[in-house]
Write a protein that holds these residues in place. Structure first.
Motif, PDB file in Angstrom:
ATOM      1  N   GLU A 222       0.827  -1.203   0.000  1.00 43.02           N
ATOM      2  CA  GLU A 222       0.000   0.000   0.000  1.00 43.02           C
ATOM      3  C   GLU A 222       0.863   1.256   0.000  1.00 43.02           C
ATOM      4  OE1 GLU A 222      -2.575  -0.249   3.325  1.00 43.02           O
ATOM      5  OE2 GLU A 222      -3.716  -1.963   2.551  1.00 43.02           O
ATOM      6  N   ASN A 224       3.923   1.495  -1.105  1.00 46.82           N
ATOM      7  CA  ASN A 224       4.581   1.595  -2.409  1.00 46.82           C
ATOM      8  C   ASN A 224       3.625   2.141  -3.466  1.00 46.82           C
ATOM      9  OD1 ASN A 224       6.880   0.915  -4.270  1.00 46.82           O
ATOM     10  ND2 ASN A 224       5.322  -0.412  -5.152  1.00 46.82           N
ATOM     11  N   GLU A 225       2.357   1.675  -3.403  1.00 45.73           N
ATOM     12  CA  GLU A 225       1.366   2.181  -4.351  1.00 45.73           C
ATOM     13  C   GLU A 225       1.099   3.660  -4.116  1.00 45.73           C
ATOM     14  OE1 GLU A 225      -1.417   2.382  -7.369  1.00 45.73           O
ATOM     15  OE2 GLU A 225       0.152   0.912  -6.932  1.00 45.73           O
ATOM     16  N   ARG A 226       1.064   4.045  -2.847  1.00 43.48           N
ATOM     17  CA  ARG A 226       0.846   5.464  -2.545  1.00 43.48           C
ATOM     18  C   ARG A 226       2.011   6.312  -3.039  1.00 43.48           C
ATOM     19  NH1 ARG A 226       0.085   8.200   3.470  1.00 43.48           N
ATOM     20  NH2 ARG A 226      -0.378  10.309   2.731  1.00 43.48           N
ATOM     21  N   LEU A 227       3.241   5.809  -2.816  1.00 45.51           N
ATOM     22  CA  LEU A 227       4.409   6.545  -3.311  1.00 45.51           C
ATOM     23  C   LEU A 227       4.391   6.632  -4.836  1.00 45.51           C
ATOM     24  CD1 LEU A 227       7.224   5.133  -0.993  1.00 45.51           C
ATOM     25  CD2 LEU A 227       6.252   7.432  -0.955  1.00 45.51           C
ATOM     26  N   ARG A 228       3.961   5.539  -5.465  1.00 44.49           N
ATOM     27  CA  ARG A 228       3.881   5.562  -6.922  1.00 44.49           C
ATOM     28  C   ARG A 228       2.870   6.589  -7.397  1.00 44.49           C
ATOM     29  NH1 ARG A 228       1.038   4.159 -10.965  1.00 44.49           N
ATOM     30  NH2 ARG A 228      -0.668   3.470  -9.619  1.00 44.49           N
ATOM     31  N   GLN A 229       1.718   6.636  -6.714  1.00 44.13           N
ATOM     32  CA  GLN A 229       0.706   7.616  -7.087  1.00 44.13           C
ATOM     33  C   GLN A 229       1.186   9.039  -6.838  1.00 44.13           C
ATOM     34  OE1 GLN A 229      -2.767   6.478  -4.865  1.00 44.13           O
ATOM     35  NE2 GLN A 229      -3.183   4.655  -6.120  1.00 44.13           N
ATOM     36  N   ASP A 231       4.297  10.040  -6.837  1.00 44.25           N
ATOM     37  CA  ASP A 231       5.300  10.359  -7.850  1.00 44.25           C
ATOM     38  C   ASP A 231       4.641  10.672  -9.190  1.00 44.25           C
ATOM     39  OD1 ASP A 231       8.228  10.381  -8.685  1.00 44.25           O
ATOM     40  OD2 ASP A 231       7.429   8.861 -10.057  1.00 44.25           O
ATOM     41  N   ALA A 232       3.613   9.885  -9.535  1.00 42.62           N
ATOM     42  CA  ALA A 232       2.908  10.145 -10.791  1.00 42.62           C
ATOM     43  C   ALA A 232       2.194  11.494 -10.740  1.00 42.62           C
ATOM     44  CB  ALA A 232       1.901   9.022 -11.065  1.00 42.62           C
ATOM     45  N   ARG A 234       3.074  14.055  -8.874  1.00 42.66           N
ATOM     46  CA  ARG A 234       4.081  15.111  -8.928  1.00 42.66           C
ATOM     47  C   ARG A 234       4.558  15.340 -10.359  1.00 42.66           C
ATOM     48  NH1 ARG A 234       9.873  13.952  -6.404  1.00 42.66           N
ATOM     49  NH2 ARG A 234       9.802  12.585  -8.217  1.00 42.66           N
ATOM     50  N   THR A 235       4.821  14.237 -11.073  1.00 46.84           N
ATOM     51  CA  THR A 235       5.258  14.360 -12.468  1.00 46.84           C
ATOM     52  C   THR A 235       4.194  15.044 -13.315  1.00 46.84           C
ATOM     53  OG1 THR A 235       6.578  12.344 -12.222  1.00 46.84           O
ATOM     54  CG2 THR A 235       6.054  13.061 -14.466  1.00 46.84           C
TER      55      THR A 235
END
Length: 474
Positions: A222, A224-229, A231-232, A234-235
């Motif tokens: 969870e 990792n998914e939050r960090l991925r979201q 990061d996405a 932010r990008t």
């Protein structure tokens, strides 16, 4: 509590194994009876066959009951009844084995060692106390058989090929033999149950550790998914900001190049510079909105609000925006009850909410239109609304209305200048203080934006106005 399902499921599997093994034992017994009959003609075949038939009969019942439990899988019935089911099988096997021993030589029969097998099975499958109970039953049955034949209460079947005839009638031999068997059974129960108990405890610890690992794995997934979201997001935010900044900056540079390079005639230079100025103001508005959006994005979780008079903040905002409304010929109507309680928010944050909603109502309204602003109390919340008679919002645009940098086609057609982040700021700000935002609109007939915020507790609401703190909770 530790989930013991794997341990009990293992017991369920072993019960099926016991039933299958009993078929093999019954077949082996019949073969053994046939062979023993050839060696020892005096062996009573009929009682042995009847006992074997009884074993086949109750094993058939066990098989049917096991299938019944299998059909009820998923209800927990198998796990609850499996320990008792296993204990009943072991007890009946002990009685059947004792009967077979009686009709085939008693203590002279070397197959009495199978009592040890049942004690070990019980120690593995059942709790430690139950395994000692099985050892006690096996010891009682074997000792009762030996001493009953010694006392003449039960007839003894002598096996001259395996033992001397006087063994079963010698009290010393019988006592020594029974003592050795009983001690062996109890020692086997103690050792096997101790090992099984230790294995169960280790299994429980492994299950608990596995559960902790599963929980940690889930939490890490969870996170990792939050960090991925994040990061996405932010990008995406950086890309959108770069895109929004590029257009006005490019227009300003182009206008300046026209003037400085001498490409614009003198009579056109002022017009070009005015266009550059307009784009510069547009860029300034964009930077201001971006800073406001970043401040709203930085709020993680609920923000700590303080008592704020929403009507006072509204009065200050209207003082700045009324001139813009009058320049479009708009009338502004404000409806605020006199006894409205303060809300829990930040003053600067609430000012930003009012500014964005009222600015949009003015910007996207028709000349000569109307803006109606209301404040009401609804239970433990204060509800603010800004209603206009402007262009309205298409139904297909409603789901994206509070997205960052989103502007409807109608808004772009009416007002070219705009960043599309105002409503996103409103939503993030209001929700950070435990409130919510919603909209009612019909294309071509206007819109009504509303928000609710929790009112301040009575103990604070009753405080003198001078004591009500004002703070920016960005």
């Amino acid at each position: 509590m530790i989930d013991l399902h794997p341990l009990k499921l293992e017991l369920v599997e072993r019960i099926g194994w016991l039933i299958r093994l009993r078929w093999v034992a019954a077949a082996g017994t019949l073969v053994g009876i046939a062979v023993a009959r050839l060696v020892e003609p005096a062996l009573p075949v009929l009682p042995l066959v009847l006992v074997t038939a009884a074993i086949v009969f109750y094993n058939t019942l066990f098989l049917l009951y096991a299938r019944y439990l299998w059909r009820r899988r998923g209800t927990g019935l198998r796990r609850r009844r499996s320990p008792i089911f296993a204990a009943v099988q072991i007890v009946l096997d002990l009685f059947a084995l004792t009967a077979l021993l009686h009709f085939s030589g008693g203590i002279e029969n070397p197959f009495g060692v199978f009592l040890l097998f049942h004690v070990i099975i019980a120690s593995i499958l059942l709790p430690r106390l139950a395994s000692f109970g099985v050892a006690l039953l096996a010891s009682t049955l074997y000792a009762g058989l030996a001493f009953s034949e010694l006392a003449g209460w039960l007839p003894h079947i002598h096996l001259p090929q395996l033992a001397d005839p006087w063994h079963y009638a010698n009290p010393t031999y019988v006592a020594a033999h029974v003592t050795a068997v009983v001690l062996t059974l109890w020692l086997a129960a103690a050792m096997a149950s101790s090992v099984a108990e230790r294995l169960r405890r280790r299994t429980q610890e492994l299950l608990q550790a596995n559960q902790v690992c599963e929980i940690n794995r889930s939490e890490l997934a969870e996170m990792n998914e939050r960090l991925r979201q994040l990061d996405a997001a932010r990008t995406q935010f950086i890309v959108m900001v770069a895109h929004e900044l590029r257009a006005p900056m490019g227009a300003i540079i182009s206008a300046l190049n026209l003037v400085l390079g001498g490409y614009a005639p003198p009579e056109k230079q002022r017009e070009v510079l005015e266009r550059a100025q307009a784009r510069a103001y547009e860029l300034l508005d964009l930077i201001r909105d971006l800073l406001e959006l970043v401040r709203a994005r930085r709020i993680e979780g609920p923000a700590q609000g303080v008592p704020v008079r929403a009507e006072k903040v509204l009065e200050n905002v209207l003082g700045l925006l009324r001139v813009e409304a009058e320049s479009k010929g708009l009338s502004i109507e404000v409806k605020v009850p006199p006894d409205l309680p303060p809300v829990l928010a930040g003053e600067d944050s609430l000012r930003s909410v009012w500014t964005n909603l009222i600015s949009n109502a003015i910007k996207y309204n028709r000349p000569g239109g109307r803006v109606t602003i209301t404040l009401t109390q609804d239970g433990d919340r204060v509800v603010g609304s800004v209603e206009d008679t402007g262009i309205g919002i298409a139904r297909e645009d409603m789901p994206r209305l509070f997205e960052e940098f989103f502007r409807s086609e109608q808004a772009k057609a009416m007002v070219q200048r705009g960043t599309g982040v105002g409503l996103a700021i409103v939503k993030r700000t209001v929700e950070s203080y435990g409130g919510r935002v919603w909209v009612e609109s019909e294309l071509g007939k206007g819109s009504k934006f509303s928000f609710s915020l929790p009112k301040a507790p009575d103990i604070q609401a009753a405080a003198p106005p001078g004591e009500i703190q004002k703070a920016d909770q960005a």
